[in-house]
Design a protein around this motif. Structure first.
Motif, PDB file in Angstrom:
ATOM      1  N   LEU A  64       0.818  -1.217   0.000  1.00  0.00           N
ATOM      2  CA  LEU A  64       0.000   0.000   0.000  1.00  0.00           C
ATOM      3  C   LEU A  64       0.850   1.264   0.000  1.00  0.00           C
ATOM      4  O   LEU A  64       0.601   2.193  -0.763  1.00  0.00           O
ATOM      5  CB  LEU A  64      -0.923  -0.001   1.221  1.00  0.00           C
ATOM      6  CG  LEU A  64      -2.112  -0.948   1.146  1.00  0.00           C
ATOM      7  CD1 LEU A  64      -2.775  -1.100   2.507  1.00  0.00           C
ATOM      8  CD2 LEU A  64      -3.135  -0.457   0.117  1.00  0.00           C
ATOM      9  N   GLU A  65       1.842   1.297   0.866  1.00  0.00           N
ATOM     10  CA  GLU A  65       2.651   2.510   0.973  1.00  0.00           C
ATOM     11  C   GLU A  65       3.500   2.706  -0.283  1.00  0.00           C
ATOM     12  O   GLU A  65       3.751   3.832  -0.708  1.00  0.00           O
ATOM     13  CB  GLU A  65       3.518   2.447   2.237  1.00  0.00           C
ATOM     14  CG  GLU A  65       2.654   2.571   3.480  1.00  0.00           C
ATOM     15  CD  GLU A  65       3.363   2.243   4.782  1.00  0.00           C
ATOM     16  OE1 GLU A  65       4.588   2.466   4.878  1.00  0.00           O
ATOM     17  OE2 GLU A  65       2.687   1.752   5.701  1.00  0.00           O
ATOM     18  N   ASP A  66       3.916   1.608  -0.870  1.00  0.00           N
ATOM     19  CA  ASP A  66       4.696   1.732  -2.104  1.00  0.00           C
ATOM     20  C   ASP A  66       3.808   2.222  -3.254  1.00  0.00           C
ATOM     21  O   ASP A  66       4.230   3.015  -4.081  1.00  0.00           O
ATOM     22  CB  ASP A  66       5.336   0.386  -2.456  1.00  0.00           C
ATOM     23  CG  ASP A  66       6.432   0.554  -3.504  1.00  0.00           C
ATOM     24  OD1 ASP A  66       7.262   1.469  -3.341  1.00  0.00           O
ATOM     25  OD2 ASP A  66       6.446  -0.209  -4.482  1.00  0.00           O
ATOM     26  N   ILE A  67       2.573   1.746  -3.276  1.00  0.00           N
ATOM     27  CA  ILE A  67       1.626   2.208  -4.297  1.00  0.00           C
ATOM     28  C   ILE A  67       1.431   3.714  -4.179  1.00  0.00           C
ATOM     29  O   ILE A  67       1.505   4.452  -5.164  1.00  0.00           O
ATOM     30  CB  ILE A  67       0.276   1.464  -4.148  1.00  0.00           C
ATOM     31  CG1 ILE A  67       0.416   0.025  -4.629  1.00  0.00           C
ATOM     32  CG2 ILE A  67      -0.829   2.194  -4.906  1.00  0.00           C
ATOM     33  CD1 ILE A  67      -0.715  -0.885  -4.196  1.00  0.00           C
ATOM     34  N   ILE A  68       1.213   4.173  -2.956  1.00  0.00           N
ATOM     35  CA  ILE A  68       1.004   5.606  -2.747  1.00  0.00           C
ATOM     36  C   ILE A  68       2.258   6.384  -3.175  1.00  0.00           C
ATOM     37  O   ILE A  68       2.171   7.383  -3.888  1.00  0.00           O
ATOM     38  CB  ILE A  68       0.690   5.904  -1.261  1.00  0.00           C
ATOM     39  CG1 ILE A  68      -0.601   5.197  -0.835  1.00  0.00           C
ATOM     40  CG2 ILE A  68       0.567   7.409  -1.041  1.00  0.00           C
ATOM     41  CD1 ILE A  68      -0.887   5.262   0.655  1.00  0.00           C
TER      42      ILE A  68
END
Length: 696
Positions: A64-68
């Motif tokens: 999730l954080e990498d996507i953001i």
RNA sequence: GCGCGCUUAGCUCAGUUGGUUAGAGCGACUGUUUUACACACAGUAGGCCGGGGGUCCGAAUCCCUCAGCGCGCACCA
């Protein structure tokens, strides 16, 4: 065309190579990003515990954080994702103690400095392992800014915060009831205990003229106060302070009548005796009336001298024997065996928590929770999903003072000194003779609560000016009490600003049956096994598609398999497109259709609907682009449009890769590399600019 | 006890602010070795959206109520 397209996509061969390409490019560090980037976008990674392997929950938050981060980087922000590693105080000490146990050793009796050094070595080794696993999940975080929660500056700043709070009278030393774990020999905060409803016999004893009820007869040796509600008519003839002679466990005693409104007239007989040292409510009553407070149970969970013949016995063994004795003396009236009560246990070892009275450091919560509640009222912090705002408020409105002292070595030392009644908060030893240093360490959350500040170099670092406050805190909903409130509180207290404006809470990752993963159940799925079997991109899609924030996820292998197939689909789309020569202008209608999709997905991304965005691009690539557009283009088909369509196919492939990149970074970058592009895909421009409302 | 969430196709789940015949993946079934991909393709079946009531022109979506499940919080001795 590269011959590797002749075989199915091979994640294992690709991923390490691509990650190295990214890392060597320097673009994980926003200061190296090309172009004129005005706005910063910052995420602080919840530092994984450096005491073992990553679990599926880590894989989810990294995805999730990498996507953001990747999305924001492509959108032209100075995207910064700050990685860290957590020494994880009590948790790591527990892990390490288990290791010691296996080796036939124990921490008790060990030299504290030796023990600290051993745990440090153990942690640093695990830290490297953890970091390599974070890398293998594709995290585009800036390793040049990585921090460890025991870095010297973190230790120093944590201690300085304590000293500041001491001066501001927000921390105080108090003799109060604390949660004591007799196995781990330390106090624990409320969030480190778990309350379980259990069936415990409820005994009624004759106590002089009264009938008292209790689930803990073993604490009753010192009971010399009998308490009732001042308005209870049944006991009106007894007055406050009156003394009575009566027969008790070990002979005759003198009991004093106390009237206090804390007693519930409707519970049991409406009369109770109190054990102030081992019960919070009793302690409060005793404090109100200035009564004697005596320890009955020692720090190892055994009865003290006061219990006479029972002295030295463990609670578990003593309870029944004491009841037998009281019964023999004719003092047992009855036993209710259906009684259910709440038992607090240590969240790590399940040992029953023994309330004990101890000198400890506490944080005065009320002024601080007020700051946090104000910030939420003013919408300076919002929660996704938003129902967590209620949960957050509830905790804030009901939080009791926070015990921050731990009797373990693995942590940051509390900078306090004692001499008689004198207390000084200072890193250095105060002037003069006779000072003793506090041997306790901080609760991990005391320092972790300041993590966004420390990560950005509070109070005077360059990054603090450029990247604080951060933007999003993405973490598990299980941390809504443990971590999130502390960060907001410390951020507001120290910097005057909330450390982030958005709290995105993901759910737990459960097994295929929806059951919580646990070592004891043996249903733990190792994310590293999954990535090597199906590829990191496939795992990331599995964790993200259809997984709404705050909702738990059942991790099923057939789902991952589906996304592995999707990766291969994409691979073959690339193979097909690359086998054509890139000629002809993109078809107008099809590019418009794509632009509409890009717009749609961009809005989803900006509103944290990653579960929908991922599904949309997936459906488009497979069922529109591949199944229809490519199929219609084939020369073998009647009306096939190759080669006029080739330009369109290239356009759609390139832009689809861009939309997919945050979700499936490895394979998209790998294909991008075959398109003879100058830049890495990770720094390409996102194909829709919502600020201008048009595709770019 | 208080609070939160969930209940939609056989399974796991989507369904943004209520709007045309309710969607996906997997599974099932029927075909297809069509040179991008069998890790594939074409197609089929399957759901009174937990029960009941209400608001509305219109409800899976909003309100009330009941039931089941999950989770969190909790100093009734």
């Amino acid at each position: 065309m590269n011959s590797k397209f002749l075989t199915p996509y091979n994640p294992e061969e690709t991923e390490n190579r691509i990650y190295k390409l990214w890392e060597d490019s320097g673009f994980f560090n926003p200061d190296n990003l090309p172009g004129d980037r005005k706005k910063a976008f910052t995420i602080v990674m919840p530092p994984p515990n450096a005491n073992g392997n990553l679990h599926s929950g880590h894989a989810l938050f990294i995805a999730l954080e990498d996507i953001i981060t990747r999305f924001k980087r492509m959108r032209g922000y100075k995207a910064l994702w700050l990685p860290g590693a957590d020494h994880a105080g009590f948790e790591t000490q527990v892990v390490f103690e288990k290791k010691l146990e296996k080796e036939g050793r124990s921490r008790f009796g060990m030299d504290p400095e030796v023990l600290y050094q051993e745990i440090l070595n153990f942690t640093l080794k695990n830290k490297e392992n953890m970091e390599s696993q974070v890398r293998s999940l594709g995290a585009s975080c800036d390793w040049s800014r990585e921090k460890f929660t025991l870095d010297p500056d973190v230790i120093k700043k944590t201690q300085e915060t304590f000293i500041k709070m001491f001066k501001d009278t927000l921390v105080y030393r108090g003799k109060r009831t604390i949660n004591w774990c007799s196995k781990h020999q330390t106090s624990l905060s409320e969030v480190e205990t778990e309350s379980v409803e259990e069936n415990t016999p409820f005994y009624y004893f004759k106590y002089g003229p009264f009938e008292i009820g209790t689930v803990r007869p073993e604490t009753k040796f010192g009971d010399k106060y009998v308490v009732m509600h001042p308005d209870d008519k049944r006991y009106a003839k007894y007055s406050h302070g009156e003394t009575l002679e009566l027969e008790w466990i070990n002979g005759p005693i003198t009991a004093t009548v106390i009237k206090d409104e804390a007693v519930d007239m409707n519970f049991g007989t409406g009369v109770m005796t109190i054990t102030p040292w081992h019960s919070q409510i009793d302690f409060e009553i005793a404090t109100r009336h200035n009564l004697d407070i005596e320890q009955i149970i020692d720090w190892r969970g055994k009865l003290l001298e006061i219990a006479k013949e029972f002295g030295g016995m463990k609670i578990k063994d003593a309870r029944e024997k004491i009841v037998e004795k009281l019964d023999a003396k004719g003092l047992l009236i009855k036993t209710d065996r259906d009684y259910k009560n709440i038992v607090k246990r240590c969240y790590k070892c399940s040992t029953i928590i023994e309330p004990q009275v101890k000198d400890q450091w506490f944080v005065k919560m009320e002024p601080l929770t007020k700051l946090a509640l104000d910030a939420v009222d003013k919408k300076e912090v919002r929660f996704i999903p938003d129902n967590y705002e209620k949960v957050f408020r509830y905790w804030m409105e009901n939080s009791i003072d926070w015990n921050i002292s731990r009797q373990i070595v693995w942590g940051i030392q509390i900078p306090a000194w004692f001499r008689g009644e004198e207390i000084v908060a200072s890193i250095e030893k105060p002037d003069g003779e006779g000072w003793t240093k506090d041997s306790d360490t901080f609760d991990t959350w005391f320092s972790s609560g300041q993590w966004p500040l420390f990560m950005t170099g509070y109070p005077d670092g360059d990054d603090y000016k450029r990247y604080y406050p951060t933007d999003v805190m993405e973490t598990g909903h299980d941390l809504i009490f443990k971590w999130v409130p502390r960060m907001i509180i410390f951020g507001l207290y120290l910097s005057g600003k909330s450390p982030f404006h958005t709290v995105y809470l993901h759910g737990l990752v459960n097994d295929a049956q929806g059951k919580k993963m646990s070592k004891s159940k043996g249903n733990v799925v190792d994310p590293m096994t999954l990535t090597s079997k199906y590829g990191t991109d496939a795992l990331r899609m599995t964790l993200v598609v259809g997984n709404t924030p705050g909702t738990d996820l059942s991790l099923r292998e057939d789902k991952i398999k589906g996304y592995k197939n999707f990766a291969n689909k994409l691979w073959n789309i690339a193979r097909f497109v690359l086998s054509q020569e890139n000629t002809g202008e993109p078809d107008k209608e099809l590019t418009h259709e794509f632009e509409a999709l890009a717009k749609d997905i961009t809005l989803d991304m900006e509103n944290y609907r990653f579960h929908i965005a991922a599904e949309k691009i997936y459906a488009y690539v497979w069922h529109r682009f591949a199944d229809e557009i490519i199929e219609e283009s084939k020369p073998a088909r009647a009306g096939g449009k190759i080669p006029e369509r080739a330009g369109t196919l290239y356009y759609l492939l390139e832009n689809s890769l861009k939309l997919l990149h945050p979700f499936m970074p490895f394979i998209t970058e790998e294909i991008w590399g075959e398109l003879s592009k100058e830049n890495l895909l990770m720094i390409e421009t996102w194909p829709f600019d919502s600020a201008q409302g048009k595709p770019i």
